[in-house]
Design a protein around this motif. Structure first.
Motif, PDB file in Angstrom:
ATOM      1  N   GLY A   1       0.871  -1.188   0.041  1.00 59.38           N
ATOM      2  CA  GLY A   1       0.021  -0.082   0.038  1.00 59.38           C
ATOM      3  C   GLY A   1       0.710   1.407   0.086  1.00 59.38           C
ATOM      4  N   GLY A   2       1.912   1.415   0.774  1.00 62.42           N
ATOM      5  CA  GLY A   2       2.994   2.394   0.844  1.00 62.42           C
ATOM      6  C   GLY A   2       2.240   3.564   1.093  1.00 62.42           C
ATOM      7  N   GLY A   3       2.990   4.544   1.604  1.00 62.81           N
ATOM      8  CA  GLY A   3       2.730   5.911   2.009  1.00 62.81           C
ATOM      9  C   GLY A   3       1.658   6.035   3.134  1.00 62.81           C
ATOM     10  N   GLY A   4       2.033   5.210   3.997  1.00 64.15           N
ATOM     11  CA  GLY A   4       0.955   5.049   5.467  1.00 64.15           C
ATOM     12  C   GLY A   4      -0.420   4.953   5.098  1.00 64.15           C
ATOM     13  N   GLY A   5      -0.876   4.029   3.962  1.00 59.59           N
ATOM     14  CA  GLY A   5      -2.108   3.918   3.856  1.00 59.59           C
ATOM     15  C   GLY A   5      -2.790   2.873   4.706  1.00 59.59           C
ATOM     16  N   GLY A   6      -2.086   2.554   6.224  1.00 52.93           N
ATOM     17  CA  GLY A   6      -2.880   2.063   7.198  1.00 52.93           C
ATOM     18  C   GLY A   6      -3.008   0.429   6.846  1.00 52.93           C
ATOM     19  N   GLY A   7      -2.101  -0.055   6.163  1.00 59.73           N
ATOM     20  CA  GLY A   7      -1.797  -1.583   6.005  1.00 59.73           C
ATOM     21  C   GLY A   7      -2.933  -2.298   4.801  1.00 59.73           C
ATOM     22  N   CYS A   8      -3.175  -1.426   4.013  1.00 66.07           N
ATOM     23  CA  CYS A   8      -4.175  -2.120   2.808  1.00 66.07           C
ATOM     24  C   CYS A   8      -3.490  -1.813   1.464  1.00 66.07           C
ATOM     25  N   MET A   9      -3.838  -2.898   0.849  1.00 67.79           N
ATOM     26  CA  MET A   9      -3.438  -2.756  -0.920  1.00 67.79           C
ATOM     27  C   MET A   9      -4.398  -1.848  -1.550  1.00 67.79           C
ATOM     28  N   LYS A  10      -4.333  -1.301  -2.445  1.00 63.37           N
ATOM     29  CA  LYS A  10      -5.271  -0.670  -3.577  1.00 63.37           C
ATOM     30  C   LYS A  10      -5.984  -1.715  -4.333  1.00 63.37           C
TER      31      LYS A  10
ATOM     32  N   LYS B   1     -17.253   1.202  -8.070  1.00 64.33           N
ATOM     33  CA  LYS B   1     -16.482   1.864  -6.879  1.00 64.33           C
ATOM     34  C   LYS B   1     -16.262   0.745  -5.691  1.00 64.33           C
ATOM     35  N   ILE B   2     -15.121   0.864  -5.109  1.00 63.54           N
ATOM     36  CA  ILE B   2     -14.850  -0.124  -4.109  1.00 63.54           C
ATOM     37  C   ILE B   2     -14.380   0.807  -2.835  1.00 63.54           C
TER      38      ILE B   2
ATOM     39  N   SER C   1     -10.788   3.088   5.078  1.00 65.13           N
ATOM     40  CA  SER C   1      -9.712   4.363   4.843  1.00 65.13           C
ATOM     41  C   SER C   1      -9.720   4.896   3.280  1.00 65.13           C
ATOM     42  N   ALA C   2      -9.648   6.057   3.173  1.00 63.51           N
ATOM     43  CA  ALA C   2      -9.588   6.488   1.532  1.00 63.51           C
ATOM     44  C   ALA C   2      -8.453   6.039   0.969  1.00 63.51           C
TER      45      ALA C   2
ATOM     46  N   CYS D   1      -7.341   2.988   0.853  1.00 65.16           N
ATOM     47  CA  CYS D   1      -7.699   1.623   0.533  1.00 65.16           C
ATOM     48  C   CYS D   1      -8.805   1.708  -0.399  1.00 65.16           C
ATOM     49  N   GLU D   2      -9.666   2.744  -1.028  1.00 63.03           N
ATOM     50  CA  GLU D   2     -10.628   2.825  -1.977  1.00 63.03           C
ATOM     51  C   GLU D   2     -10.283   2.756  -3.278  1.00 63.03           C
ATOM     52  N   GLY D   3     -11.153   2.426  -4.300  1.00 63.04           N
ATOM     53  CA  GLY D   3     -10.649   2.437  -5.692  1.00 63.04           C
ATOM     54  C   GLY D   3     -12.010   2.607  -6.358  1.00 63.04           C
ATOM     55  N   GLU D   4     -11.807   3.051  -7.663  1.00 62.10           N
ATOM     56  CA  GLU D   4     -12.703   3.230  -8.570  1.00 62.10           C
ATOM     57  C   GLU D   4     -12.237   3.008 -10.169  1.00 62.10           C
ATOM     58  N   GLY D   5     -13.114   2.724 -10.817  1.00 61.24           N
ATOM     59  CA  GLY D   5     -12.675   2.470 -12.259  1.00 61.24           C
ATOM     60  C   GLY D   5     -13.980   1.953 -13.255  1.00 61.24           C
TER      61      GLY D   5
END
Length: 136
Positions: A34-43, A116-117, A121-122, A124-128
């Motif tokens: 996740g990098g950048g302090g994303g709270g331990g999630c993957m995009k 939208k996912i 945490s923001a 960890c969210e995603g869209e496409g």
């Protein structure tokens, strides 16, 4: 006196270097990614759109896609040309296969499938999504 200054300097340098290393060790990606302090999630990742981008599909035909890096399918929402649609999900380790149908009301038009996912945490969210041509 000359020997005291280098020893004091060496002790101060050693303390400063270890403090700097300790202070910055929490930045960047960790084991969880996740990098950048994303709270331990993957995009979340979206893939394998069927039919493919810009393909022509009939009204009420089935469409599908794959979602990776989510905890639960309740995080997924889909809208087609701003119309919310129900989805069916199937876990196929390590991803979810998501299926839905094009709305019957959409004919002779182009429509974007918006995905939208949601997450706690923001980071960890995603869209496409993708664009389809819908026949009459």
């Amino acid at each position: 006196m000359n020997r005291v200054i280098p020893i004091a300097f060496l002790a101060l340098f050693s303390f400063t270097a270890s403090h700097a290393t300790e202070h910055h060790s929490g930045h960047g990606g960790g084991i969880m990614g996740g990098g950048g302090g994303g709270g331990g999630c993957m995009k979340p990742k979206l893939a394998k759109f069927t039919p493919e981008h810009l393909a022509t599909a009939a009204p009420e035909s089935e469409i599908s896609f794959v979602v990776l890096n989510i905890e639960h399918p309740s995080q997924i929402s889909v809208r087609i040309k701003d119309i919310p649609v129900e989805i069916l999900t199937e876990y196929k380790e390590p991803f979810y296969l998501v299926k839905t149908k094009l709305p019957a009301s959409l004919r002779n038009t182009a429509a974007r499938v918006n995905i939208k996912i949601s997450a706690k945490s923001a980071h960890c969210e995603g869209e496409g999504g993708w664009l389809l041509k819908i026949s009459g």
